[in-house]
Design a protein around this motif. Structure first.
Motif, short mmCIF file in Angstrom:
data_model
loop_
_atom_site.label_atom_id
_atom_site.label_comp_id
_atom_site.label_asym_id
_atom_site.label_seq_id
_atom_site.Cartn_x
_atom_site.Cartn_y
_atom_site.Cartn_z
N GLN A 1 0.83 -1.21 0.00
CA GLN A 1 0.00 0.00 0.00
C GLN A 1 0.87 1.25 0.00
O GLN A 1 1.96 1.26 0.56
CB GLN A 1 -0.90 -0.01 1.23
N PHE A 2 0.36 2.31 -0.64
CA PHE A 2 1.05 3.60 -0.65
C PHE A 2 0.01 4.70 -0.52
O PHE A 2 -1.04 4.65 -1.15
CB PHE A 2 1.83 3.77 -1.96
N SER A 3 0.29 5.68 0.36
CA SER A 3 -0.65 6.79 0.53
C SER A 3 0.07 8.12 0.42
O SER A 3 1.25 8.25 0.78
CB SER A 3 -1.38 6.68 1.87
N ILE A 4 -0.66 9.11 -0.08
CA ILE A 4 -0.12 10.45 -0.36
C ILE A 4 -1.08 11.48 0.21
O ILE A 4 -2.30 11.37 0.03
CB ILE A 4 -0.03 10.71 -1.88
N THR A 5 -0.53 12.49 0.87
CA THR A 5 -1.34 13.61 1.35
C THR A 5 -0.64 14.91 1.00
O THR A 5 0.54 15.09 1.28
CB THR A 5 -1.53 13.53 2.89
N ASN A 6 -1.39 15.80 0.36
CA ASN A 6 -0.93 17.16 0.08
C ASN A 6 0.33 17.20 -0.79
O ASN A 6 1.34 17.78 -0.43
CB ASN A 6 -0.66 17.91 1.40
N PHE B 1 3.98 11.09 3.01
CA PHE B 1 4.05 9.83 2.27
C PHE B 1 4.09 8.68 3.27
O PHE B 1 4.84 8.74 4.25
CB PHE B 1 5.31 9.76 1.40
N GLU B 2 3.31 7.64 3.01
CA GLU B 2 3.32 6.45 3.86
C GLU B 2 3.29 5.21 2.97
O GLU B 2 2.55 5.18 1.98
CB GLU B 2 2.11 6.44 4.79
N ILE B 3 4.08 4.21 3.32
CA ILE B 3 4.17 3.03 2.47
C ILE B 3 4.27 1.77 3.33
O ILE B 3 4.89 1.78 4.40
CB ILE B 3 5.39 3.15 1.53
N ILE B 4 3.63 0.71 2.86
CA ILE B 4 3.70 -0.60 3.51
C ILE B 4 4.22 -1.59 2.49
O ILE B 4 3.70 -1.67 1.37
CB ILE B 4 2.32 -1.05 4.04
N TYR C 1 7.01 -4.13 6.54
CA TYR C 1 7.45 -2.83 7.06
C TYR C 1 6.39 -1.78 6.76
O TYR C 1 5.72 -1.83 5.72
CB TYR C 1 8.77 -2.39 6.40
N ALA C 2 6.27 -0.82 7.66
CA ALA C 2 5.45 0.36 7.43
C ALA C 2 6.32 1.58 7.71
O ALA C 2 6.84 1.73 8.82
CB ALA C 2 4.23 0.36 8.34
N TYR C 3 6.50 2.41 6.70
CA TYR C 3 7.39 3.56 6.82
C TYR C 3 6.68 4.80 6.29
O TYR C 3 5.98 4.75 5.27
CB TYR C 3 8.68 3.32 6.03
N GLY C 4 6.88 5.92 6.97
CA GLY C 4 6.26 7.15 6.51
C GLY C 4 6.98 8.37 7.05
O GLY C 4 7.72 8.29 8.04
N PHE C 5 6.76 9.50 6.39
CA PHE C 5 7.31 10.77 6.87
C PHE C 5 6.50 11.92 6.31
O PHE C 5 5.82 11.79 5.29
CB PHE C 5 8.79 10.92 6.52
N SER C 6 6.57 13.05 7.01
CA SER C 6 5.94 14.28 6.54
C SER C 6 7.00 15.37 6.54
O SER C 6 7.94 15.35 7.34
CB SER C 6 4.75 14.68 7.42
N PHE C 7 6.85 16.34 5.63
CA PHE C 7 7.87 17.36 5.48
C PHE C 7 7.28 18.62 4.85
O PHE C 7 6.22 18.58 4.21
CB PHE C 7 9.03 16.84 4.61
N ASP C 8 7.98 19.73 5.04
CA ASP C 8 7.69 20.94 4.30
C ASP C 8 8.98 21.35 3.59
O ASP C 8 9.90 20.53 3.48
CB ASP C 8 7.13 22.04 5.20
N LYS C 9 9.09 22.56 3.14
CA LYS C 9 10.27 22.94 2.36
C LYS C 9 11.54 23.02 3.20
O LYS C 9 12.65 22.95 2.66
CB LYS C 9 10.04 24.26 1.63
N ASP C 10 11.39 23.14 4.52
CA ASP C 10 12.56 23.37 5.38
C ASP C 10 13.03 22.17 6.17
O ASP C 10 14.21 22.07 6.49
CB ASP C 10 12.25 24.51 6.37
N ALA D 1 4.90 10.92 -6.74
CA ALA D 1 5.02 10.85 -5.29
C ALA D 1 5.78 9.61 -4.85
O ALA D 1 6.65 9.67 -3.98
CB ALA D 1 3.63 10.87 -4.65
N LEU D 2 5.47 8.47 -5.44
CA LEU D 2 6.14 7.22 -5.07
C LEU D 2 7.63 7.28 -5.39
O LEU D 2 8.48 6.88 -4.57
CB LEU D 2 5.48 6.05 -5.80
#
Length: 390
Positions: free
Chosen positions: A4-9, A100-103, A111-120, A62-63
């Motif tokens: 599975q793969f998920s995307i937000t914003n 981004f979140e991925i299983i 494994y389940a791995y994810g992270f969120s970020f902005d420009k900085d 995104a992927l």
């Protein structure tokens, strides 16, 4: 294997969009399904349809961007450098982070791995695994605050060396961190991609240069594709290879003669197939996840179909490679080629400009339904609106 793969914003995707390779309760074409553990069933191929500018390519982007941030061109940003942040643009006020979140499975471990970020900076990051069938935290991060379950002092030291705009999964592997190594290797070894009409002959050239079974398999596929090519020769240097194709013709007297062309003299479709067949063979050999934008670009529909069938057929796909692709080719909307849970759509709301991602299974189509005709009639959405009149 990807689950599975998920995307937000990200770009046109504002709200969370999810694609899943988990097989639905569909009894048709069970022979194409693959399994990471002998229990869970996954599909080997996913097709994503949608109108131009609907956002289907943003799923692919995104992927592959996630991979680039883990082990590619964005994996080692200089301290203070901006991250590749492209949030949904049509908002007032402050924008939210991209997530981004991925299983996935690597060496039979989930494994389940994810992270969120902005420009900085990286705002949050986490990694879980299931080594004994039970969920266990490897690490979690909220800005500069970390939590670990193993080798805590060692990993706290590594966390202190991780800049705010860098992923811990990446930086920890530079120091040979055993706890994150395998999760990282999946991105490095088992996730490959090709954006839009990009052409790279590297994988095909490598196989031909090595010779042996790898070269013979590529030549066999090129013969099966009826491209009229019986051999491929390399000259020049490793940095600037010259690729020549050999054609064998039979004259009126029955005598066979061989003629050589530069690859650049071949049709665009032949050049495209040549660039992709090495990538396909590499994925089949390693069991990789292959992500391709506009799979049909400049190729005959039968060649495109053949590339998909190679992944669908477990006699050629013995290592459980997977393929995710975007396309406009309605000829592939064939329930003899793809199961209903392998067909997905991207549709953009013209009022909000947001992309929605959904599966064909949400419409519960009948087994005998003509999916291509239904799609063109707008039954499933995700088609362009072509206005009439003046």
């Amino acid at each position: 294997m990807l689950l599975q793969f998920s995307i937000t914003n990200h770009r046109s995707i504002k709200e969370t969009a999810i694609i899943s390779m988990k097989a639905a309760a569909d009894k048709t074409m069970k022979e194409v399904l693959i399994s990471p553990d002998g229990k869970k069933e996954l599909v080997p191929v996913m097709a994503i349809y949608g109108a131009n500018a609907a956002g289907k390519s943003n799923v692919i982007h995104a992927l592959l961007l996630m991979r680039e941030m883990v082990c590619g061109s964005y994996a080692k940003p200089l301290k203070g450098a901006e991250l590749p942040y492209e949030p949904f643009a049509f908002v007032d006020g402050q924008t939210e982070p991209t997530t981004f979140e991925i299983i996935y499975y690597y060496e039979s471990i989930k494994y389940a791995y994810g992270f969120s970020f902005d420009k900085d900076r990286i705002i949050s990051e986490y990694l879980y695994h299931w080594p004994n069938g039970r969920e266990a935290l490897v690490f979690s991060r909220e800005k500069d605050e970390y939590e670990f379950r193993e080798s805590i002092q060692e990993q706290l030291t590594l966390a202190g060396r991780t800049s705010e705009n860098r992923l811990y999964l990446t930086s920890s592997n530079e120091w040979n961190c055993a706890q994150t190594e395998k999760a990282y290797l999946w991105f490095q070894k088992n996730l490959r991609g090709l954006i839009a009409t990009g052409v790279s002959n590297e994988s095909t050239i490598d196989a031909i240069r090595k010779g042996g079974d790898g070269k013979q398999r590529i030549l066999k596929e090129m013969m099966l594709a009826d491209l009229g090519i019986c051999n491929v020769e390399l000259s020049g240097t490793k940095e600037k290879p010259i690729i020549s194709t050999v054609h064998q013709l039979t004259d009126d007297s029955g005598e066979k003669k061989q003629y050589t062309l530069l690859l650049g003299q071949e049709s665009v479709g032949t050049q495209r197939f040549f660039s992709r067949i090495g990538l396909w063979m590499d994925a089949l050999n390693s069991g990789a996840v292959l992500v391709v934008d506009e799979i049909e670009a400049s190729m005959h529909p039968l060649l495109t179909r053949h590339l998909i069938e190679m992944i669908q057929d477990q006699t050629t796909n013995q290592n459980h490679a997977q393929l995710i692709f975007t396309t406009h080719d309605t000829g592939l909307l064939d329930l003899k080629l793809l199961r209903r849970d392998q067909i997905w759509f991207a549709e953009k709301d013209e009022k909000t400009m947001q992309t929605d991602i959904y599966a064909l299974t949400e419409f519960s189509p009948r087994k005998e339904e003509n999916i291509a005709r239904g799609y063109l009639q707008g039954r499933y959405g995700a088609i362009p609106f072509i206005g009439g009149g003046i």
